[in-house]
Write a protein that holds these residues in place. Sequence first.
Motif, PDB file in Angstrom:
ATOM      1  N   GLN A  44     -38.378  28.739 -55.141  1.00 18.56           N
ATOM      2  CA  GLN A  44     -37.325  29.382 -54.363  1.00 18.56           C
ATOM      3  C   GLN A  44     -35.947  28.857 -54.760  1.00 18.56           C
ATOM      4  N   GLN A  45     -35.850  27.541 -54.965  1.00 16.04           N
ATOM      5  CA  GLN A  45     -34.576  26.948 -55.367  1.00 16.04           C
ATOM      6  C   GLN A  45     -34.160  27.443 -56.749  1.00 16.04           C
ATOM      7  N   GLU A  95     -32.832  30.969 -56.382  1.00 13.32           N
ATOM      8  CA  GLU A  95     -31.500  30.951 -55.789  1.00 13.32           C
ATOM      9  C   GLU A  95     -30.460  30.494 -56.795  1.00 13.32           C
TER      10      GLU A  95
END
Length: 366
Positions: free
Chosen positions: A339-340, A343
């Motif tokens: 997820q990081q 992003e």
Amino acid sequence: MHGLGHDSLICVPDEACAYFWARCPATVPRMCRMDQLSTAQQLFNEMQQQGCQPTHTTFITLLQSAEQHGQAQIAVSLLEQMQTMSLRLTPQCYAAAIGACAAAGQLVTARKLLADMLASSKAGMAAPAHIIMQLQDKCCDWQGAYRTYLKLLASGVRPDSQTTATAIEALWGAGNVSSCLLALQVFEGACQQGVFRLSVSVQAADTAVEFSLPVAGACMALIGLWRLLAELKGRVARDGAKILRNSVVVLLGDGQTTVPQLHPAMVQWCAVPGVPFTVDGSSVIQVKLTAPAPELARWLLSDQSLLMCPVMPAAAELEGLQETLMQDAETATLSKCRQQLLEATEMERILTQSANAHHLPHFLQL
């Protein structure tokens, strides 16, 4: 020369050195006991300026005082001075410095010192496994403590009660599900290997049943109590309260070695509403718990005892639970990293578009 006055010491440096360092093992500890670490450090520095060479014992005394007062900077400085003077850095020196840093909340520095100790061929090899695990526990590194325990098992050496208890204290004290399950697993394995033996005896006139568990820590005592009470619960349900005689006595500790935090932990445990045990005395080497048999039997068979004496899962089940938790933790970590990364990629795309837009001719931006 009749005293430790600075003027007389400075006037005669050679005599001062002999006089001071002959008495330093008594002078410095006295200052430290009086919470005068800064005064001891000042006198220590002044004598070195006069050409006096401190001994290994003097450094140890100051390091231990720095640990007691949580003076990380002083402890690290003392270690550096010892290295400069080519004095051997023993596990005892590192332990005091690590303790000082941990007490001051400087875990990064504490872990670096521990890594330096383990990397040292002399200090690392000289430190017993239980000392290493104690230091890893101070550094809040329960995973490191568990790895140390596993390495000991892999080497073919059978951990003694002190080493096993240290591992249990580090794992249980961490307070998370994974570490607590590992603590239970280590405890059960030690019981199967005979490292911890619960002895049972009946007192004179058949009045009381006495259980003795040679625990080496407060966490281990709680796990041992859980195991004992779970077994008693099954026995009382099957054979009745008569097996408890008139009362039950539980002795925690071997009666020879001080067990840190054992007494206050047991006082707190007995203060839980409904628990029929009381703590007798205030000994720090052995805690005696006493409970009347009728009250203990009623409590064991009631719902109140469910949280205080849970059924211990089997070793295979513990291992399965641990494996599942580790897999879940790994999956969660990978998901968070993914997820990081997404992003960060999206943010980079937006920034690139913005930068390109600023470089376009004005009529194209319209």
